[in-house]
Design a protein around this motif. Structure first.
Motif, PDB file in Angstrom:
ATOM      1  N   THR A  23      -8.881  29.449 -22.430  1.00  0.00           N
ATOM      2  CA  THR A  23      -8.926  30.365 -21.279  1.00  0.00           C
ATOM      3  C   THR A  23      -8.732  29.581 -19.991  1.00  0.00           C
ATOM      4  OG1 THR A  23     -11.351  30.169 -21.185  1.00  0.00           O
ATOM      5  CG2 THR A  23     -10.426  31.977 -22.497  1.00  0.00           C
ATOM      6  N   ASN A  46       3.627  33.835 -17.069  1.00  0.00           N
ATOM      7  CA  ASN A  46       3.344  33.220 -18.363  1.00  0.00           C
ATOM      8  C   ASN A  46       4.073  34.048 -19.420  1.00  0.00           C
ATOM      9  OD1 ASN A  46       2.273  32.422 -20.863  1.00  0.00           O
ATOM     10  ND2 ASN A  46       0.286  31.890 -19.963  1.00  0.00           N
ATOM     11  N   LYS A  48       4.265  33.924 -22.561  1.00  0.00           N
ATOM     12  CA  LYS A  48       3.510  34.237 -23.782  1.00  0.00           C
ATOM     13  C   LYS A  48       2.571  35.421 -23.580  1.00  0.00           C
ATOM     14  CE  LYS A  48       0.426  32.135 -27.221  1.00  0.00           C
ATOM     15  NZ  LYS A  48      -0.295  30.883 -27.621  1.00  0.00           N
ATOM     16  N   THR A  49       1.915  35.486 -22.416  1.00  0.00           N
ATOM     17  CA  THR A  49       0.893  36.525 -22.189  1.00  0.00           C
ATOM     18  C   THR A  49       1.327  37.591 -21.189  1.00  0.00           C
ATOM     19  OG1 THR A  49      -0.133  35.246 -20.397  1.00  0.00           O
ATOM     20  CG2 THR A  49      -0.917  34.834 -22.658  1.00  0.00           C
ATOM     21  N   ASN A  50       2.474  37.371 -20.508  1.00  0.00           N
ATOM     22  CA  ASN A  50       2.971  38.279 -19.454  1.00  0.00           C
ATOM     23  C   ASN A  50       2.055  38.327 -18.230  1.00  0.00           C
ATOM     24  OD1 ASN A  50       5.401  39.146 -20.638  1.00  0.00           O
ATOM     25  ND2 ASN A  50       4.314  40.618 -21.914  1.00  0.00           N
ATOM     26  N   VAL A  51       1.154  37.357 -18.093  1.00  0.00           N
ATOM     27  CA  VAL A  51       0.353  37.254 -16.864  1.00  0.00           C
ATOM     28  C   VAL A  51       1.291  36.875 -15.725  1.00  0.00           C
ATOM     29  CG1 VAL A  51      -1.491  35.983 -15.710  1.00  0.00           C
ATOM     30  CG2 VAL A  51      -1.758  36.664 -18.095  1.00  0.00           C
ATOM     31  N   ASP A  69       2.032  26.593 -22.965  1.00  0.00           N
ATOM     32  CA  ASP A  69       2.619  27.896 -22.645  1.00  0.00           C
ATOM     33  C   ASP A  69       3.815  27.692 -21.717  1.00  0.00           C
ATOM     34  OD1 ASP A  69       0.665  29.074 -24.116  1.00  0.00           O
ATOM     35  OD2 ASP A  69      -0.376  30.036 -22.444  1.00  0.00           O
TER      36      ASP A  69
END
Length: 240
Positions: A23, A46, A48-51, A69
């Protein structure tokens, strides 16, 4: 007993390190390539996470990510760039100015020039006020004033001027609000669904005159969430 307690503490420490890595927050700074100029308002995603975050006025950014990432950096006028997140200190990113975006700007200017050429043709035919003569013209030259108000050519020029304004405003909206932009902000890969959403929600030219990139991203995300919750129904959310 002490050895068992020490082992327990070591296990807790390892677990906290692993949790922190899962995290973690990656920080960094973004520069224009071959210069000391820092870049603000860079979109950092990001993959991978779409953040999704934006760099601040000093080019700094902070994003939730794990080492390894892939982060994508995009900004108008610069070539999109991807870089792996690292656990060893902050990231330093250098972005290359894009020549391709400059070409897009030239195309937009050409369209404006084409519309202006049509308006010049109307002026060559003797209309100068696009069907809206000033009051002073009516007083100093009533014949010209009446012609501008009721003549066929000034009437056509007036309608074309309204069309020209509408087209240029639509081009400006399309420049900032388009399918690649919506797919990046929403994280949606289905282009059909994205086009359906874009038909459902499209910011006005008046909105975009007041909004920066951050405001446009914020409003797009709000409407996308509402669109998702309502199963893709074509109706807008009431915003206060």
């Amino acid at each position: 007993m002490h050895l068992r307690f020490l082992s327990f503490l070591i296990i807790l420490l390892c677990l906290s390190v692993v949790a922190g890595a899962q995290t973690g927050v990656i920080k960094g700074v973004i520069y224009k390539r071959i210069s000391s100029e820092r870049l603000n308002a860079v979109a950092v995603t990001n993959i991978k996470t779409n953040v999704f975050v934006m760099s601040d006025d000093l080019g700094n950014f902070s994003i939730s990510a794990m080492p390894g990432d892939t982060l994508e950096f995009t900004k108008k006028g610069f070539t999109p760039q991807k870089q792996a997140a690292s656990a060893y200190g902050g990231l330093v990113v250098y972005m290359q100015p894009s020549m391709e975006l400059a070409e897009v700007k030239v195309v937009g200017q050409t369209k404006k020039q084409e519309l202006n050429e049509v308006m010049k043709d109307y002026r060559k035919q003797g209309t100068f006020y696009n069907g809206k003569p000033p009051v002073l013209t009516m007083l100093t030259n009533p014949i010209t004033g009446l012609y501008e108000l009721f003549g066929k050519t000034p009437g056509r020029a007036k309608r074309f001027a309204a069309y020209q304004k509408k087209e240029l405003e639509a081009s400006e909206v399309d420049r900032r609000y388009n399918r690649p932009f919506v797919m990046r902000v929403t994280g949606e890969a289905d282009s059909t669904k994205v086009l359906q959403f874009m038909n459902f929600y499209r910011p006005s030219f008046e909105d975009l005159k007041q909004w920066g990139d951050y405001d446009l991203i914020k409003h797009t995300k709000i409407q996308w969430e509402y669109f998702q919750k309502n199963g893709g129904k074509d109706r807008l959310q009431k915003l206060y």
